[in-house]
Design an enzyme around this catalytic site. Structure first.
Site, PDB file in Angstrom:
ATOM      1  N   ASN A   9       0.869  -1.178   0.000  1.00 36.96           N
ATOM      2  CA  ASN A   9       0.000   0.000   0.000  1.00 36.96           C
ATOM      3  C   ASN A   9       0.904   1.226   0.000  1.00 36.96           C
ATOM      4  O   ASN A   9       1.502   1.555   1.016  1.00 36.96           O
ATOM      5  CB  ASN A   9      -0.899  -0.024   1.251  1.00 36.96           C
ATOM      6  CG  ASN A   9      -1.734   1.241   1.383  1.00 36.96           C
ATOM      7  OD1 ASN A   9      -1.765   2.067   0.463  1.00 36.96           O
ATOM      8  ND2 ASN A   9      -2.409   1.383   2.515  1.00 36.96           N
ATOM      9  N   LYS A  11       0.129   4.247  -0.242  1.00 38.93           N
ATOM     10  CA  LYS A  11      -0.510   5.433   0.371  1.00 38.93           C
ATOM     11  C   LYS A  11      -0.293   6.654  -0.539  1.00 38.93           C
ATOM     12  O   LYS A  11      -0.249   6.497  -1.755  1.00 38.93           O
ATOM     13  CB  LYS A  11       0.011   5.638   1.790  1.00 38.93           C
ATOM     14  CG  LYS A  11      -0.150   4.364   2.632  1.00 38.93           C
ATOM     15  CD  LYS A  11       0.042   4.549   4.095  1.00 38.93           C
ATOM     16  CE  LYS A  11      -0.142   3.215   4.797  1.00 38.93           C
ATOM     17  NZ  LYS A  11      -0.044   3.318   6.244  1.00 38.93           N
ATOM     18  N   HIS A  97      -9.447   1.329   5.076  1.00 38.16           N
ATOM     19  CA  HIS A  97      -8.157   1.499   5.768  1.00 38.16           C
ATOM     20  C   HIS A  97      -8.371   2.453   6.941  1.00 38.16           C
ATOM     21  O   HIS A  97      -9.152   3.406   6.848  1.00 38.16           O
ATOM     22  CB  HIS A  97      -7.116   2.060   4.790  1.00 38.16           C
ATOM     23  CG  HIS A  97      -5.734   1.996   5.351  1.00 38.16           C
ATOM     24  ND1 HIS A  97      -5.281   2.906   6.275  1.00 38.16           N
ATOM     25  CD2 HIS A  97      -4.723   1.116   5.160  1.00 38.16           C
ATOM     26  CE1 HIS A  97      -4.035   2.591   6.615  1.00 38.16           C
ATOM     27  NE2 HIS A  97      -3.682   1.497   5.958  1.00 38.16           N
ATOM     28  N   GLU A  99      -6.740   4.836   7.987  1.00 34.00           N
ATOM     29  CA  GLU A  99      -6.512   6.251   7.671  1.00 34.00           C
ATOM     30  C   GLU A  99      -7.745   6.854   7.014  1.00 34.00           C
ATOM     31  O   GLU A  99      -8.061   8.027   7.216  1.00 34.00           O
ATOM     32  CB  GLU A  99      -5.263   6.386   6.780  1.00 34.00           C
ATOM     33  CG  GLU A  99      -3.993   6.144   7.582  1.00 34.00           C
ATOM     34  CD  GLU A  99      -2.861   5.499   6.806  1.00 34.00           C
ATOM     35  OE1 GLU A  99      -2.880   5.501   5.569  1.00 34.00           O
ATOM     36  OE2 GLU A  99      -1.944   4.964   7.473  1.00 34.00           O
ATOM     37  N   GLU A 168      -5.089  -4.742  10.681  1.00 37.04           N
ATOM     38  CA  GLU A 168      -4.074  -3.700  10.837  1.00 37.04           C
ATOM     39  C   GLU A 168      -4.309  -2.960  12.156  1.00 37.04           C
ATOM     40  O   GLU A 168      -5.112  -2.008  12.205  1.00 37.04           O
ATOM     41  CB  GLU A 168      -4.154  -2.700   9.671  1.00 37.04           C
ATOM     42  CG  GLU A 168      -3.914  -3.326   8.314  1.00 37.04           C
ATOM     43  CD  GLU A 168      -3.340  -2.314   7.325  1.00 37.04           C
ATOM     44  OE1 GLU A 168      -2.322  -2.624   6.710  1.00 37.04           O
ATOM     45  OE2 GLU A 168      -3.902  -1.208   7.201  1.00 37.04           O
ATOM     46  N   GLY A 174       2.883   2.396  10.782  1.00 35.01           N
ATOM     47  CA  GLY A 174       3.840   3.487  10.639  1.00 35.01           C
ATOM     48  C   GLY A 174       4.616   3.823  11.899  1.00 35.01           C
ATOM     49  O   GLY A 174       5.293   4.846  11.963  1.00 35.01           O
ATOM     50  N   SER A 210       3.767  -1.965  10.308  1.00 37.89           N
ATOM     51  CA  SER A 210       5.219  -2.006  10.520  1.00 37.89           C
ATOM     52  C   SER A 210       5.835  -3.350  10.147  1.00 37.89           C
ATOM     53  O   SER A 210       6.780  -3.810  10.782  1.00 37.89           O
ATOM     54  CB  SER A 210       5.569  -1.642  11.970  1.00 37.89           C
ATOM     55  OG  SER A 210       5.198  -0.311  12.235  1.00 37.89           O
TER      56      SER A 210
HETATM   57  P1  13P Z   1       3.211   0.448   7.566  1.00 38.37           P
HETATM   58  O1  13P Z   1       3.717  -0.830   6.972  1.00 38.37           O
HETATM   59  O2  13P Z   1       3.934   1.669   7.062  1.00 38.37           O
HETATM   60  O3  13P Z   1       3.141   0.386   9.051  1.00 38.37           O
HETATM   61  O4  13P Z   1       1.706   0.637   7.041  1.00 38.37           O
HETATM   62  C1  13P Z   1       0.834  -0.421   7.152  1.00 38.37           C
HETATM   63  C2  13P Z   1      -0.413  -0.068   6.443  1.00 38.37           C
HETATM   64  O5  13P Z   1      -1.150   0.823   6.839  1.00 38.37           O
HETATM   65  C3  13P Z   1      -0.702  -0.801   5.202  1.00 38.37           C
HETATM   66  O6  13P Z   1      -1.991  -0.557   4.756  1.00 38.37           O
END
Ligand code: 13P
Length: 252
Positions: A9, A11, A97, A99, A168, A174, A210
């Site tokens: 992803n 982002k 997601h 976010e 997640e 992150g 992560s």
């Molecule tokens: P990270 O791998 O940067 O922690 O992000 C995970 C994520 O949100 C994947 O959708």
């Protein structure tokens, strides 16, 4: 069904030239690998999708979108329809997601509509679920996940066969702090039991938060983990390729 799905992803990262470079590097890296047991997916931003699709002709790497609107067309300024996502070459779409839930107020009501349009358009949805740190500390994890996953009850088994779930934990995204093997095992078993007991299905359950080249082996070898949804580490070809390589080794 392949054993693992390794999904990146991206982002809101990578301009077109950067996206091309990353795709080319991943493509080159996987050309010598045996991907019979591992499916690889990248989910770039919308503006990189068409060029990514061009670069992925003759590549086993699949393309996905990070979101889409639920309406088929019309006056929805700034939105992208399921048909547009397909037109750009996507077989998958990430939905819900954290976010998007947090910053764009996506809730169950919206996600039900998005899931329905994904199934109608024949796009494979990856539904993200996960708890905050506070919810975990308050021992609310299962309640939160139950609330998020219960929307599946509105769908037919034949549609849900196309679904992937990504667990997640929000506190792991992150932060550089991934959930422990025990935490992942517990939640993935719970999700697997929910889906199997309600629909008689075994679907893919990805872990995200992560995940990187160093912890991939421990995470991917956990029971009921069928892949990863990787953010930061999917932007670095050597990291992403290493995770793919780990999945291949584990599936042998
Ligand atoms: P990270 O791998 O940067 O922690 O992000 C995970 C994520 O949100 C994947 O959708």
């Amino acid at each position: 069904m392949s054993k693992y799905l390794i999904a990146g992803n991206w982002k809101m990262n990578l301009l077109q030239n950067e996206a091309i470079k990353l795709i080319e590097d991943i493509n080159f890296g996987i050309s010598s690998l045996n991907l019979s047991s591992v499916e690889v997916l990248v989910c770039p931003p919308y503006t990189d999708l068409h060029i990514a699709n061009e670069k992925l002709i003759n590549s086993p790497i699949q393309l996905g979108a990070q979101n889409m609107h639920f309406m088929t067309k019309g006056a929805y300024t700034g939105e992208i329809s399921p048909a547009m996502v397909i037109d750009a070459g996507c077989k998958y779409v990430i939905l819900g997601h954290s976010e998007r839930r947090q910053y764009f107020k996506e809730d169950n009501e919206i996600l039900i509509k998005k899931l329905k349009s994904a199934f109608d358009a024949n796009i494979n949805p990856i539904l993200c679920i996960g708890e905050t740190l506070k919810e975990r500390e308050l021992k609310e994890t299962t309640n939160v996940l139950f609330n998020q996953i219960s929307i599946l009850n509105l769908f037919e088994k034949e549609n849900l066969e196309k679904l992937t779930i990504a667990y997640e934990p929000i506190w792991a995204i992150g932060t550089g702090i991934n959930a422990t093997k025990e935490q992942i095992e517990e939640v993935h078993l719970w999700i697997n039991n929910f889906v199997y007991s309600h629909f008689g299905l075994n679907i893919k359950i990805l872990y995200g938060g992560s995940m990187n080249a160093t912890n991939a082996e421990e995470i991917l070898s956990t029971e009921n983990v069928s892949g990863g949804l990787i953010g930061g580490a999917s932007l670095k070809s050597e990291q992403f390729l290493s995770i793919i390589q780990t999945a291949i080794s584990l599936s042998q």
